[in-house]
Motif scaffolding. Structure first.
Motif, PDB file in Angstrom:
ATOM      1  N   ASP A  57      70.966  56.789  76.706  1.00 18.45           N
ATOM      2  CA  ASP A  57      71.578  57.982  76.079  1.00 18.45           C
ATOM      3  C   ASP A  57      71.746  57.819  74.570  1.00 18.45           C
ATOM      4  O   ASP A  57      72.716  58.327  73.991  1.00 18.45           O
ATOM      5  CB  ASP A  57      72.962  58.284  76.682  1.00 18.45           C
ATOM      6  N   GLN A  88      66.604  58.224  76.560  1.00 15.91           N
ATOM      7  CA  GLN A  88      66.850  59.065  77.726  1.00 15.91           C
ATOM      8  C   GLN A  88      67.536  58.280  78.836  1.00 15.91           C
ATOM      9  O   GLN A  88      67.267  57.091  79.013  1.00 15.91           O
ATOM     10  CB  GLN A  88      65.527  59.645  78.251  1.00 15.91           C
ATOM     11  N   PRO A 184      73.917  65.592  81.109  1.00 14.84           N
ATOM     12  CA  PRO A 184      72.632  65.305  81.761  1.00 14.84           C
ATOM     13  C   PRO A 184      72.825  64.874  83.210  1.00 14.84           C
ATOM     14  O   PRO A 184      73.710  64.073  83.520  1.00 14.84           O
ATOM     15  CB  PRO A 184      72.061  64.158  80.913  1.00 14.84           C
ATOM     16  N   SER A 187      72.823  61.100  83.904  1.00 16.25           N
ATOM     17  CA  SER A 187      73.677  60.273  83.046  1.00 16.25           C
ATOM     18  C   SER A 187      74.889  59.804  83.831  1.00 16.25           C
ATOM     19  O   SER A 187      75.641  60.600  84.395  1.00 16.25           O
ATOM     20  CB  SER A 187      74.140  61.061  81.821  1.00 16.25           C
ATOM     21  N   SER A 214      74.516  73.642  82.464  1.00 17.10           N
ATOM     22  CA  SER A 214      74.032  72.299  82.125  1.00 17.10           C
ATOM     23  C   SER A 214      73.750  72.169  80.637  1.00 17.10           C
ATOM     24  O   SER A 214      73.218  73.088  80.008  1.00 17.10           O
ATOM     25  CB  SER A 214      72.754  71.980  82.917  1.00 17.10           C
ATOM     26  N   ASP A 216      73.210  68.639  77.533  1.00 12.61           N
ATOM     27  CA  ASP A 216      72.733  67.249  77.481  1.00 12.61           C
ATOM     28  C   ASP A 216      73.401  66.463  76.355  1.00 12.61           C
ATOM     29  O   ASP A 216      72.754  65.735  75.612  1.00 12.61           O
ATOM     30  CB  ASP A 216      71.217  67.190  77.341  1.00 12.61           C
TER      31      ASP A 216
END
Length: 338
Positions: A57, A88, A184, A187, A214, A216
């Motif tokens: 992240d 990611q 996310p 995550s 949603s 991120d």
């Protein structure tokens, strides 16, 4: 005829004196080289402690702030931080990263897992199971039997629960239509925070979840999602909005400010992180509260490693405290945040 005998005798005396003086000087130099000089050479060439860090992240501002604390703490303790950027939240990428760190001869390994599957793999790595590679885990919950030397507990779930309690207290006995802004899906941090909030808010019969959106951990993504919700024909009346991160919360605030759809001052906004931008919004009367999630994990981890290097054998599990920032204390703490 000159008396050369005395001259030669005197010359030999001088030669002998300088000869012995040279020997003494050489002995002193050799002694210094073999003691002070030699020891200094050993110190200069000794390898510093190498500490591996696996964290995902990295596009998330809170994570970037965390990484900075690891870098600073490593430098302060004269250690080397070995870290590879993983932007990611991907479990297989993190597992690959951990294997790479182990192959790079790190002396300690710190992990902030992207999900529980990463922990399942790590706990079964032979070098970690045997104790040859000390493991420091930063997570919400792990089994007591896990092969770690230190567990830094972050309580992401409780952060989400606390946000739910703030909204519940604000609308005690009154109906409240709320929106959830998820982070996310893959995550670990976002999942635990959302679970904590969602499980807690459902305990209150006056709380009505109208929509779950949603994002991120990104301000613009959250703003776009919120603008679409407001513009939709089925847009509900909104009393409160929970965001899994302050970055998402700031995006929501931007959307409300730009929409002109309703007076956003009537909407209770709460989120998690405890960033400076959110505290500024709180002091301006635009935001209800944020729950601080410690941005200084690096200092805690390296303090523990330094203790291990000194032979520490005490408590191996610590809980990081959190703090609620609202209108009562935001101005006081504003200058001390990241």
């Amino acid at each position: 005829m000159k008396n050369t005998h005395f001259f030669h005798k005197k010359s030999y005396t001088y030669v002998a004196f300088f000869f012995f003086a040279a020997i003494i000087a050489t002995v002193i130099l050799l002694y210094n080289y073999q003691t002070d000089g030699k020891d200094k050479s050993i110190q200069d060439t000794a390898s510093p402690v190498r500490v591996g860090l696996s964290i995902t992240d990295s596009n998330y501002q809170w994570i970037n702030d965390q990484i900075s604390t690891f870098e600073k703490a490593a430098s302060d303790n004269n250690m080397v931080l070995v870290y590879h950027n993983i932007d990611q939240p991907d479990s297989q990428k993190q597992i690959n990263d951990i294997n790479t760190l182990i192959s790079q001869d790190v002396s300690y390994l710190i992990i902030m897992p992207v999900d529980d599957s990463v922990l399942d793999v790590v706990f079964n790595i032979e070098k970690i199971k045997s104790g040859d590679l000390p493991l420091i885990v930063i997570a919400d919950q792990i089994p007591d039997t896990a092969p770690y030397v230190f567990f830094i507990q972050t309580n992401y779930r409780e952060e989400g629960q606390t946000c739910a309690q703030i909204i519940s207290d604000t609308y005690a006995g009154k109906s409240c239509n709320l929106i959830e802004i998820k982070g996310p899906a893959n995550s670990y941090i976002a999942t635990k925070r959302y679970q904590g909030f969602h499980d807690e808010i459902r305990k209150y019969s006056n709380m009505h979840i109208e929509a779950t959106v949603s994002s991120d951990f990104n301000r613009q993504t959250a703003q776009d999602a919120m603008e679409r919700l407001i513009a939709s024909e089925t847009s509900p009346k909104i009393d409160a909005i929970f965001s899994c991160s302050d970055e998402d919360g700031l995006g929501v605030l931007n959307a409300l400010n730009l929409s002109g759809y309703f007076d956003h001052s009537d909407v209770t906004l709460v989120s998690i992180d405890g960033t400076q931008d959110i505290l500024m919004a709180i002091t301006a009367g635009e935001y209800k509260a944020t729950v601080q999630s410690s941005p200084r994990l690096g200092y805690a981890a390296f303090d523990l490693i330094a203790q291990l290097e000194r032979g520490y054998d005490g408590t191996h599990r610590i809980l990081l405290p959190y703090r609620i920032y609202d209108s009562d204390n935001a101005l006081t703490y504003l200058t001390n945040l990241f």
